[in-house]
Design a protein around this motif. Structure first.
Motif, PDB file in Angstrom:
ATOM      1  N   LYS A  86      -3.772   7.256  -2.808  1.00  0.00           N
ATOM      2  CA  LYS A  86      -3.307   6.007  -2.211  1.00  0.00           C
ATOM      3  C   LYS A  86      -3.756   4.845  -3.077  1.00  0.00           C
ATOM      4  O   LYS A  86      -4.808   4.909  -3.707  1.00  0.00           O
ATOM      5  CB  LYS A  86      -3.892   5.827  -0.808  1.00  0.00           C
ATOM      6  CG  LYS A  86      -3.450   6.871   0.171  1.00  0.00           C
ATOM      7  CD  LYS A  86      -4.121   6.691   1.511  1.00  0.00           C
ATOM      8  CE  LYS A  86      -3.759   7.818   2.444  1.00  0.00           C
ATOM      9  NZ  LYS A  86      -4.481   7.736   3.709  1.00  0.00           N
ATOM     10  N   LEU A 126       0.861  -1.175   0.000  1.00  0.00           N
ATOM     11  CA  LEU A 126       0.000   0.000   0.000  1.00  0.00           C
ATOM     12  C   LEU A 126       0.897   1.226   0.000  1.00  0.00           C
ATOM     13  O   LEU A 126       1.781   1.355   0.863  1.00  0.00           O
ATOM     14  CB  LEU A 126      -0.910  -0.007   1.230  1.00  0.00           C
ATOM     15  CG  LEU A 126      -1.923   1.112   1.327  1.00  0.00           C
ATOM     16  CD1 LEU A 126      -2.950   1.003   0.199  1.00  0.00           C
ATOM     17  CD2 LEU A 126      -2.639   1.068   2.665  1.00  0.00           C
ATOM     18  N   VAL A 127       0.728   2.122  -0.982  1.00  0.00           N
ATOM     19  CA  VAL A 127       1.585   3.298  -1.106  1.00  0.00           C
ATOM     20  C   VAL A 127       0.749   4.562  -1.266  1.00  0.00           C
ATOM     21  O   VAL A 127      -0.430   4.510  -1.617  1.00  0.00           O
ATOM     22  CB  VAL A 127       2.558   3.179  -2.302  1.00  0.00           C
ATOM     23  CG1 VAL A 127       3.532   2.042  -2.104  1.00  0.00           C
ATOM     24  CG2 VAL A 127       1.822   3.043  -3.607  1.00  0.00           C
ATOM     25  N   GLN A 128       1.400   5.704  -1.009  1.00  0.00           N
ATOM     26  CA  GLN A 128       0.799   7.015  -1.222  1.00  0.00           C
ATOM     27  C   GLN A 128       1.718   7.804  -2.137  1.00  0.00           C
ATOM     28  O   GLN A 128       2.944   7.778  -1.976  1.00  0.00           O
ATOM     29  CB  GLN A 128       0.634   7.754   0.101  1.00  0.00           C
ATOM     30  CG  GLN A 128       0.010   9.113  -0.058  1.00  0.00           C
ATOM     31  CD  GLN A 128      -0.194   9.806   1.282  1.00  0.00           C
ATOM     32  OE1 GLN A 128       0.347   9.377   2.292  1.00  0.00           O
ATOM     33  NE2 GLN A 128      -0.957  10.864   1.275  1.00  0.00           N
ATOM     34  N   LYS A 167       5.731   4.248   1.100  1.00  0.00           N
ATOM     35  CA  LYS A 167       5.090   3.025   1.578  1.00  0.00           C
ATOM     36  C   LYS A 167       4.296   3.331   2.842  1.00  0.00           C
ATOM     37  O   LYS A 167       4.780   4.009   3.745  1.00  0.00           O
ATOM     38  CB  LYS A 167       6.149   1.964   1.857  1.00  0.00           C
ATOM     39  CG  LYS A 167       5.597   0.619   2.215  1.00  0.00           C
ATOM     40  CD  LYS A 167       6.716  -0.397   2.340  1.00  0.00           C
ATOM     41  CE  LYS A 167       6.160  -1.742   2.709  1.00  0.00           C
ATOM     42  NZ  LYS A 167       7.235  -2.740   2.854  1.00  0.00           N
ATOM     43  N   LEU A 168       3.049   2.827   2.879  1.00  0.00           N
ATOM     44  CA  LEU A 168       2.196   2.992   4.052  1.00  0.00           C
ATOM     45  C   LEU A 168       2.087   1.667   4.787  1.00  0.00           C
ATOM     46  O   LEU A 168       2.277   0.604   4.211  1.00  0.00           O
ATOM     47  CB  LEU A 168       0.798   3.462   3.629  1.00  0.00           C
ATOM     48  CG  LEU A 168       0.722   4.817   2.928  1.00  0.00           C
ATOM     49  CD1 LEU A 168      -0.700   5.085   2.506  1.00  0.00           C
ATOM     50  CD2 LEU A 168       1.214   5.917   3.840  1.00  0.00           C
ATOM     51  N   VAL A 215       6.680   7.746  -4.544  1.00  0.00           N
ATOM     52  CA  VAL A 215       5.718   7.038  -3.698  1.00  0.00           C
ATOM     53  C   VAL A 215       6.314   6.778  -2.328  1.00  0.00           C
ATOM     54  O   VAL A 215       7.533   6.671  -2.168  1.00  0.00           O
ATOM     55  CB  VAL A 215       5.253   5.696  -4.322  1.00  0.00           C
ATOM     56  CG1 VAL A 215       4.544   5.928  -5.632  1.00  0.00           C
ATOM     57  CG2 VAL A 215       6.392   4.738  -4.495  1.00  0.00           C
ATOM     58  N   ARG A 225      -2.613   0.338  -4.231  1.00  0.00           N
ATOM     59  CA  ARG A 225      -1.725  -0.818  -4.136  1.00  0.00           C
ATOM     60  C   ARG A 225      -0.813  -0.878  -5.363  1.00  0.00           C
ATOM     61  O   ARG A 225      -1.204  -0.474  -6.456  1.00  0.00           O
ATOM     62  CB  ARG A 225      -2.539  -2.100  -4.069  1.00  0.00           C
ATOM     63  CG  ARG A 225      -3.343  -2.187  -2.809  1.00  0.00           C
ATOM     64  CD  ARG A 225      -3.134  -3.517  -2.132  1.00  0.00           C
ATOM     65  NE  ARG A 225      -3.838  -3.525  -0.867  1.00  0.00           N
ATOM     66  CZ  ARG A 225      -3.234  -3.458   0.320  1.00  0.00           C
ATOM     67  NH1 ARG A 225      -1.936  -3.402   0.388  1.00  0.00           N
ATOM     68  NH2 ARG A 225      -3.929  -3.464   1.427  1.00  0.00           N
ATOM     69  N   ASP A 258       0.187  -1.412   6.415  1.00  0.00           N
ATOM     70  CA  ASP A 258      -1.065  -2.132   6.215  1.00  0.00           C
ATOM     71  C   ASP A 258      -1.725  -2.391   7.558  1.00  0.00           C
ATOM     72  O   ASP A 258      -1.062  -2.471   8.587  1.00  0.00           O
ATOM     73  CB  ASP A 258      -0.814  -3.467   5.510  1.00  0.00           C
ATOM     74  CG  ASP A 258      -0.634  -3.287   4.013  1.00  0.00           C
ATOM     75  OD1 ASP A 258      -1.164  -2.305   3.478  1.00  0.00           O
ATOM     76  OD2 ASP A 258       0.014  -4.146   3.394  1.00  0.00           O
TER      77      ASP A 258
END
Length: 102
Positions: free
Chosen positions: A20, A8-10, A74-75, A72, A22, A77
């Protein structure tokens, strides 16, 4: 690369900043990733009658284009990793709930 397929990225830079999604595909050699619903482009393909029973294929398709991995972030999960296990209860907790002394 700090992201891989399924992360999951922003987006932190560019026209889709703040979006946001995937990661659909990662291309390490080109340092690019394709993010679901981000950097949408229209691709034109020639119409043909080669589909099943002579159906038309082609026309204008909307698809995601790759963006640079530096744009990007990374967020985290919500779901736990496979290696992580839920915390076990201590044996002393059961006695504390009952209120009895040993």
């Amino acid at each position: 690369m700090h992201v891989k397929k399924g992360d999951l990225v922003q987006v932190i830079a560019g026209d889709d900043k703040g979006a946001k999604g995937r990661v659909i595909a990662a291309m390490p050699r080109e340092q690019r990733v394709i993010v679901e619903g981000v950097n949408m482009i229209k691709k034109h393909s020639k119409e043909t009658h080669q589909g099943p029973r002579g159906a038309k294929t082609g026309g204008v398709q909307t698809m995601e284009a790759p963006i640079h991995v530096s744009n990007v972030k990374k967020l985290k999960d919500d779901k736990p990793e496979k290696d992580e296990k839920p915390a076990k209860k201590a044996k002393g907790d059961e006695a504390d709930k009952s209120g009895e002394d040993n």
